[in-house]
Design an enzyme around this catalytic site. Structure first.
Site, mmCIF file in Angstrom:
data_model
loop_
_atom_site.group_PDB
_atom_site.id
_atom_site.type_symbol
_atom_site.label_atom_id
_atom_site.label_comp_id
_atom_site.label_asym_id
_atom_site.label_seq_id
_atom_site.Cartn_x
_atom_site.Cartn_y
_atom_site.Cartn_z
ATOM 1 N N GLU A 73 34.021 44.194 31.555
ATOM 2 C CA GLU A 73 33.620 42.579 32.445
ATOM 3 C C GLU A 73 32.801 41.954 31.385
ATOM 4 O O GLU A 73 32.093 42.661 30.217
ATOM 5 C CB GLU A 73 32.808 43.139 33.595
ATOM 6 C CG GLU A 73 32.308 42.093 34.366
ATOM 7 C CD GLU A 73 33.350 41.269 35.120
ATOM 8 O OE1 GLU A 73 33.977 40.411 34.310
ATOM 9 O OE2 GLU A 73 33.587 41.237 36.368
ATOM 10 N N ASN A 87 28.567 45.505 44.341
ATOM 11 C CA ASN A 87 29.377 44.506 44.968
ATOM 12 C C ASN A 87 29.028 44.157 46.298
ATOM 13 O O ASN A 87 28.799 43.050 46.881
ATOM 14 C CB ASN A 87 31.093 44.760 44.913
ATOM 15 C CG ASN A 87 31.562 44.913 43.837
ATOM 16 O OD1 ASN A 87 32.442 45.798 43.563
ATOM 17 N ND2 ASN A 87 31.298 44.056 42.851
ATOM 18 N N ARG A 134 33.869 52.438 37.379
ATOM 19 C CA ARG A 134 34.439 52.036 38.489
ATOM 20 C C ARG A 134 35.975 51.489 38.554
ATOM 21 O O ARG A 134 36.854 51.667 39.297
ATOM 22 C CB ARG A 134 33.511 50.697 38.988
ATOM 23 C CG ARG A 134 33.603 49.451 37.985
ATOM 24 C CD ARG A 134 32.530 48.632 38.529
ATOM 25 N NE ARG A 134 32.300 47.521 37.539
ATOM 26 C CZ ARG A 134 31.651 47.370 36.662
ATOM 27 N NH1 ARG A 134 30.784 48.391 36.414
ATOM 28 N NH2 ARG A 134 31.398 46.257 35.844
ATOM 29 N N ARG A 161 41.795 44.884 40.161
ATOM 30 C CA ARG A 161 40.571 45.024 39.969
ATOM 31 C C ARG A 161 40.125 46.247 40.701
ATOM 32 O O ARG A 161 40.485 46.672 41.636
ATOM 33 C CB ARG A 161 39.969 43.563 40.684
ATOM 34 C CG ARG A 161 38.035 43.854 40.698
ATOM 35 C CD ARG A 161 37.558 42.749 41.534
ATOM 36 N NE ARG A 161 36.231 42.702 41.483
ATOM 37 C CZ ARG A 161 35.372 42.056 42.207
ATOM 38 N NH1 ARG A 161 35.876 41.396 43.424
ATOM 39 N NH2 ARG A 161 34.087 42.026 42.238
ATOM 40 N N HIS A 162 38.979 46.917 40.218
ATOM 41 C CA HIS A 162 38.516 48.089 40.582
ATOM 42 C C HIS A 162 37.857 47.916 42.166
ATOM 43 O O HIS A 162 37.804 46.907 42.676
ATOM 44 C CB HIS A 162 37.335 48.538 39.787
ATOM 45 C CG HIS A 162 36.075 47.373 39.879
ATOM 46 N ND1 HIS A 162 35.143 47.400 41.060
ATOM 47 C CD2 HIS A 162 35.830 46.561 39.050
ATOM 48 C CE1 HIS A 162 34.280 46.548 40.788
ATOM 49 N NE2 HIS A 162 34.752 45.933 39.579
ATOM 50 N N HIS A 198 38.273 44.487 35.625
ATOM 51 C CA HIS A 198 37.253 43.669 36.355
ATOM 52 C C HIS A 198 37.797 42.444 36.734
ATOM 53 O O HIS A 198 38.632 41.845 36.089
ATOM 54 C CB HIS A 198 36.058 43.838 35.581
ATOM 55 C CG HIS A 198 35.593 45.162 34.984
ATOM 56 N ND1 HIS A 198 34.939 46.044 35.868
ATOM 57 C CD2 HIS A 198 36.058 45.591 33.690
ATOM 58 C CE1 HIS A 198 34.772 47.322 35.377
ATOM 59 N NE2 HIS A 198 35.582 47.021 33.865
#
Length: 326
Positions: free
Chosen positions: A93, A25, A68, A18-19, A154
């Site tokens: 995502e 976030n 990202r 995942r980024h 994601h």
């Protein structure tokens, strides 16, 4: 239930990443397909995982085209100059439609997978999301054999990649919210547990002024009773004046590994909707509140929330620390 590779044999060896963290976030805002870059912490996370994977070999990198994910992949591939990168829109995502850019509190609207709500806010259903990710991985499995493949994407996409190899025994949307994928952590099929029951969510309101070992021990104990721990950060309590700013307390809580999410609130009366409408199963308080008639106790009991009074097995306190500064 651990992922059972016998359900679907893999032709390739996959590593899912995942980024890194973004500003959204950090501040509890829903991304979806909104294209937000990494923040400073996210860049550092990407560099760290890049170093950790330096000795690995990857034949191919498949990546979401969102910034990202791209930035995270670029960081990792600095040590893999000969690894080709291929972008695919199917790795984006979950499309959260009109809820993108809203606070994570709004995500509770998605958890029941209400079709009328999904249509109203133009949100991709979990079945649609699964179908596009499944199409992607099936195509990849046909195209490549015995390759080491890095996939940078994601949280939601990685969940669906897991489900593509091991479809959950419970309803798809329940299994989806039963998994938590961390930023810049490497995942392999079989490396996490897929739950066959609903994730248990805990809510723990606290001021967390001058965060100390006692706070951390309480949070650790609370996490033993739930799968996902939300801390309600009491920003302006009327019974004392916190020494630290809201931002300081927020950042310290987010750094505690037992805490999955922090939701700031001004005061209990003004923000009472958090306590009665937030989607959680268990409510935590210190044992010193057990004999008290604390705010909204009747309402929380009426909602049939489990209430756990955490025992104090230490002598740590903010008061002792403050007195030590004098």
């Amino acid at each position: 239930m651990k992922a059972n590779l016998a359900l679907k044999k893999m032709n390739n060896d996959y590593t899912f990443i995942r980024h890194g963290q973004t500003y959204w976030n950090k501040n509890g805002i829903m991304h979806g397909q909104y294209d937000i870059p990494l923040n400073y912490t996210g860049v550092k996370q990407a560099k760290k995982i890049s170093t950790e994977l330096k000795g690995e070999h990857f034949d191919l990198c498949l990546c979401s085209p969102l910034k990202r994910a791209q930035s995270t992949a670029f960081s990792i591939l600095q040590h893999h100059k000969n690894t080709k990168i291929v972008y695919d829109d199917r790795l984006k995502e979950l499309n959260k439609g009109l809820l993108e850019g809203k606070h994570l509190n709004s995500e509770k609207l998605l958890k029941n997978e209400d079709q009328n709500l999904l249509k109203k806010f133009n949100i991709e259903s979990k079945i649609q999301f699964y179908a596009r990710v499944k199409e992607f991985i099936d195509e990849t499995e046909k195209k490549y054999k015995n390759k080491k493949i890095l996939i940078v994407a994601h949280s939601g996409t990685i969940k669906m990649l897991f489900f593509a190899f091991d479809y959950p025994k419970t309803k798809l949307h329940l299994a989806y919210y039963g998994l938590h994928i961390k930023n810049c952590q490497p995942y392999k099929i079989g490396s996490i547990e897929l739950r066959s029951e609903k994730m248990k969510i805990g809510f723990f309101p606290m001021v967390a002024d001058i965060l100390h070992s006692g706070h951390v021990l309480s949070l650790e104990e609370a996490k033993k009773h739930c799968d996902f721990l939300i801390v309600g950060l009491h920003c302006k309590p009327n019974y004392k004046e916190p020494q630290q700013s809201i931002y300081e307390r927020y950042m310290q809580l987010r750094a505690v590994k037992w805490v999955d999410e922090v939701i700031p609130y001004e005061n209990i009366e003004r923000d009472k909707d958090i306590f009665v409408s937030l989607d959680y199963d268990v409510y935590f308080l210190g044992e010193d509140h057990k004999s008290e008639d604390w705010e909204h106790k009747d309402k929380i009991e009426e909602l049939d929330k489990e209430i756990i009074y955490l025992k104090r097995r230490h002598n740590y306190s903010s008061r002792n620390i403050k007195n030590g500064f004098k």
